[in-house]
Every structure is written in structure tokens, then in C-alpha cells.
Design an enzyme around this catalytic site. Structure first.
Site, PDB file in Angstrom:
ATOM      1  N   HIS A   1     -55.642 -56.363  36.699  1.00 50.21           N
ATOM      2  CA  HIS A   1     -56.583 -55.910  35.667  1.00 50.21           C
ATOM      3  C   HIS A   1     -55.970 -56.095  34.276  1.00 50.21           C
ATOM      4  O   HIS A   1     -54.753 -56.213  34.127  1.00 50.21           O
ATOM      5  CB  HIS A   1     -56.920 -54.425  35.871  1.00 50.21           C
ATOM      6  CG  HIS A   1     -55.745 -53.524  35.654  1.00 50.21           C
ATOM      7  ND1 HIS A   1     -54.738 -53.359  36.580  1.00 50.21           N
ATOM      8  CD2 HIS A   1     -55.391 -52.760  34.586  1.00 50.21           C
ATOM      9  CE1 HIS A   1     -53.829 -52.527  36.104  1.00 50.21           C
ATOM     10  NE2 HIS A   1     -54.186 -52.143  34.885  1.00 50.21           N
TER      11      HIS A   1
ATOM     12  N   ASP B   1     -56.126 -53.764  30.676  1.00 49.76           N
ATOM     13  CA  ASP B   1     -56.406 -52.351  30.451  1.00 49.76           C
ATOM     14  C   ASP B   1     -57.791 -52.172  29.822  1.00 49.76           C
ATOM     15  O   ASP B   1     -58.140 -52.848  28.856  1.00 49.76           O
ATOM     16  CB  ASP B   1     -55.312 -51.724  29.564  1.00 49.76           C
ATOM     17  CG  ASP B   1     -53.994 -51.587  30.328  1.00 49.76           C
ATOM     18  OD1 ASP B   1     -54.042 -51.476  31.570  1.00 49.76           O
ATOM     19  OD2 ASP B   1     -52.929 -51.607  29.682  1.00 49.76           O
TER      20      ASP B   1
ATOM     21  N   HIS C   1     -52.481 -57.671  34.626  1.00 50.22           N
ATOM     22  CA  HIS C   1     -51.254 -57.195  35.257  1.00 50.22           C
ATOM     23  C   HIS C   1     -51.562 -56.447  36.538  1.00 50.22           C
ATOM     24  O   HIS C   1     -52.702 -56.036  36.780  1.00 50.22           O
ATOM     25  CB  HIS C   1     -50.430 -56.335  34.286  1.00 50.22           C
ATOM     26  CG  HIS C   1     -51.178 -55.180  33.697  1.00 50.22           C
ATOM     27  ND1 HIS C   1     -52.050 -55.313  32.632  1.00 50.22           N
ATOM     28  CD2 HIS C   1     -51.197 -53.871  34.020  1.00 50.22           C
ATOM     29  CE1 HIS C   1     -52.545 -54.137  32.323  1.00 50.22           C
ATOM     30  NE2 HIS C   1     -52.059 -53.249  33.151  1.00 50.22           N
TER      31      HIS C   1
ATOM     32  N   ARG D   1     -47.672 -44.813  27.884  1.00 45.57           N
ATOM     33  CA  ARG D   1     -48.435 -45.969  27.411  1.00 45.57           C
ATOM     34  C   ARG D   1     -49.132 -45.653  26.098  1.00 45.57           C
ATOM     35  O   ARG D   1     -49.744 -44.602  25.946  1.00 45.57           O
ATOM     36  CB  ARG D   1     -49.480 -46.319  28.476  1.00 45.57           C
ATOM     37  CG  ARG D   1     -50.431 -47.418  28.066  1.00 45.57           C
ATOM     38  CD  ARG D   1     -51.338 -47.824  29.221  1.00 45.57           C
ATOM     39  NE  ARG D   1     -52.483 -46.922  29.356  1.00 45.57           N
ATOM     40  CZ  ARG D   1     -53.556 -47.202  30.090  1.00 45.57           C
ATOM     41  NH1 ARG D   1     -53.622 -48.319  30.786  1.00 45.57           N
ATOM     42  NH2 ARG D   1     -54.556 -46.346  30.157  1.00 45.57           N
TER      43      ARG D   1
END
Ligand SMILES: [Fe+2]
Length: 324
Positions: free
Chosen positions: A129, A131, A280, A297
Site C-alpha cells: 500500500h 499511506d 510498501h 510516523r
């Protein structure tokens, strides 16, 4: 000793900073930068350029705290302030999202990790995917920093979607250039009658957009194969079986080993990736080991994607530019 031409050029540019590409198409480690310290504009420019060229850049042995992480993000763009975050996230820093995996979904929605895995109808390919790819304006970049990592296992892998596009044959490139597709949050989950918890949450908070299947990168001008296994539901204007076969072919292309790089995290490692040009894969080889893995993150706000024909993405539901 440096052997790469890019490396030599870049060493000349900023004293002490070295760029070491780590795979043929994607990934470069940058050494000689203290991300917690004040960063010269020249260093920021070099890191940005390297990210655009190599799609994901890695730093090791960094000593960032939440404040430093957010300050670093501000040098590269506008950090996203999330409306909703995991329970492990720090309350003082709304830009920082902390994942302590295994506990994450269970803590938020009462779903056991094992059940969560069972309920995904993903094949492995579907775990890939970018993000927040179902949004109308997916983040431009993500900065992920490792605090606690498993002794072994838990690597992340990225794929270069510009290289994957370039690697398609000319007739297929021309064909996919004109296509668009719906991306939807939760497309990989199997709902059941009486669902509550996480699946109910997904059904009640639908996010969907129609994105071009080939995106023109706003900074590099590269064409990017805008596919992922996690959000992409259906290619527009083709039948479901056609869409399924095309998607499988394109996803396999996107994650061919030669377009990927795999990163072994250490405490203090930081990865900065271009979320517009990569997908990723989160690790799936560490949950059974029981090692803690705590990651932080911060994402940078992104723009509405634009296709080869100049048409922007369109929102379908639950998404608005700049509204999180
Ligand atoms: Fe992710």
C-alpha cells in the site's frame, strides 16, 4: 571509497554527507546527517533530491524525539494533523502516530490480531500500500522512525512505482495511461452479519476516490503506476474479471524484486519515503516472535493526483482536500 557517480557528485555538494544507493532502482542510505540537529538548507535540499531520485532514504543511529521528528517533517513539508490515531500515539504531538503492532487494532476495536489476519481476504500482494491511498490527497511523504525493533524479523519493503511503470512494454504503458480506478479503504476486509469493531468502523467511515491508474509525479514529472493491493477496488470502465486480471498483472509488475528494497530496522533508524512514487509492505514475519516493535510516523500533506491526460482524481466518499 565511493564508486557510484551520484554519490561522488553529492559528496562534493555537502561536506560530510554521503549518499549510498542500496539497490538498483530504489533506496539510498544517507550518512553524515544528524536529523535532530539544526539542518542546513543545503542538507535539506540534498535529502529531498535524493528522496525524489531513490524514492526512499534511510538514516541510522538518529536520536529524534517526537518534537524533533515533527520539526524534521516541517523542513520537508506540512505535517498532517490526524483526526484519529492509535491509542499508543503521544497526546502532546498530534502529528505523530505511534504503532505498537499486535496491540494496535485490539486496543482500538477489540479485535484480536489473529482474527484480524483471518478476516483479511488479502493475498500477500494485497498488503502492499501507499499511506492513506484512498484519500483524494494522499500524503506526499512519510517519515517513519524506529524506537524498539525485534531482534530479527520486522523489515519493511518498498517498491518503486516509476521504475515499475517504465518497465512495462510500450503498448501496455499506452493502454494503462488512459485508465482510472476506484481506491477504497477497507476493500480487503470481509464483512460478516452483525459485524462490530474494526469492520463496522470501516463500513461506517468509508473513504474512496477515483485516481488515475498512471499518475504524473508533481515534482519529478515521472509517470507512476498508481496501483496498490490494499485500496484498489476496481478499474473503471472495464468488467470485473478484466479489472481483476489487469490489477493482478500490474501489481505483480509493481513488486517485482528488482523494483524493491528491504530495510532492516535498528533503534534510531529513520526512513523517509515518497508516498507518491512508492508502495510498501509492512512486515508479517515478527508477530509470532513476540518481540515488541514500536514505530513513530509523521506524514506530509500531499496534493490531488493528476493523470497523464491532466485530469485530477475525484472524491467518491468520505474525503476532502486537506481535511483529516
Ligand atoms: Fe504504511
Amino acid at each position: 571509497m565511493t564508486t557510484h557517480r551520484d554519490t561522488a557528485e553529492q559528496v562534493d555538494r555537502v561536506k560530510g554527507v554521503e549518499v549510498h544507493p542500496v539497490a538498483g532502482h530504489i533506496g539510498a542510505e544517507i550518512t553524515g546527517v544528524d536529523l535532530a540537529g539544526p539542518l542546513d538548507d543545503a542538507v535539506v535540499a540534498l535529502v529531498r533530491e535524493t528522496m525524489l531520485r531513490w524514492k526512499v532514504v534511510f538514516f541510522r543511529g538518529q536520536e529524534l524525539d517526537h518534537q524533533g521528528h515533527v520539526a524534521l517533517a516541517r523542513r520537508f513539508g506540512e505535517p498532517v494533523v490526524l483526526g484519529r490515531r492509535g491509542s499508543a500515539s503521544p497526546s502532546d504531538f498530534p502529528e505523530v502516530e505511534t504503532t505498537a503492532d499486535r496491540l494496535e487494532l485490539g486496543g482500538r476495536f477489540g479485535m484480536e490480531h489473529e482474527e484480524w489476519l483471518q478476516r483479511r481476504r488479502h493475498t500477500l500482494l494485497r498488503g502492499w500500500h501507499c499511506d492513506h491511498g484512498a484519500r483524494i490527497d494522499p500524503p506526499a511523504a512519510t517519515i517513519l522512525r524506529a524506537e524498539t525493533v525485534p531482534l530479527y524479523g520486522g523489515d519493511t519493503t518498498w517498491a518503486n512505482l516509476a521504475a515499475a511503470y517504465a518497465g512495462l512494454s510500450a503498448p501496455v504503458r499506452a493502454f494503462v495511461d488512459g485508465l482510472r480506478a476506484e481506491h477504497r479503504l477497507g476493500v480487503g476486509y470481509q464483512p460478516r452479519p452483525g459485524d462490530d469493531g474494526y469492520v463496522r468502523h470501516l463500513l461506517d467511515h468509508q473513504v474512496a476516490s477515483v485516481h488515475p491508474l498512471v499518475r504524473v509525479h508533481p515534482e519529478t514529472g515521472e509517470r507512476v503506476l498508481f496501483v496498490n493491493g490494499y485500496y484498489l477496488e476496481q478499474i473503471d470502465e472495464v468488467s470485473r474479471p478484466e479489472s481483476a486480471a489487469l490489477l493482478e498483472m500490474l501489481l505483480e509488475q509493481a513488486v517485482r524484486p528488482e523494483y524493491t528494497v528491504r530495510f532492516r530496522w535498528e533503534p534510531g533508524s529513520v526512513a523517509l519515503w515518497d508516498n507518491r512514487a512508492t508502495i510498501h509492505l509492512a512486515p508479517s514475519d515478527n508477530a509470532h516472535l513476540g518481540f515488541p516493535r514500536t514505530m513513530h510516523r509523521v506524514m506530509l500533506a500531499g496534493e490531488v493526483p493528476v493523470g497523464v491526460d491532466g485530469r485530477p482524481s475525484e472524491p467518491v466518499t468520505g474525503t476532502e482536500v486537506g481535511r483529516w
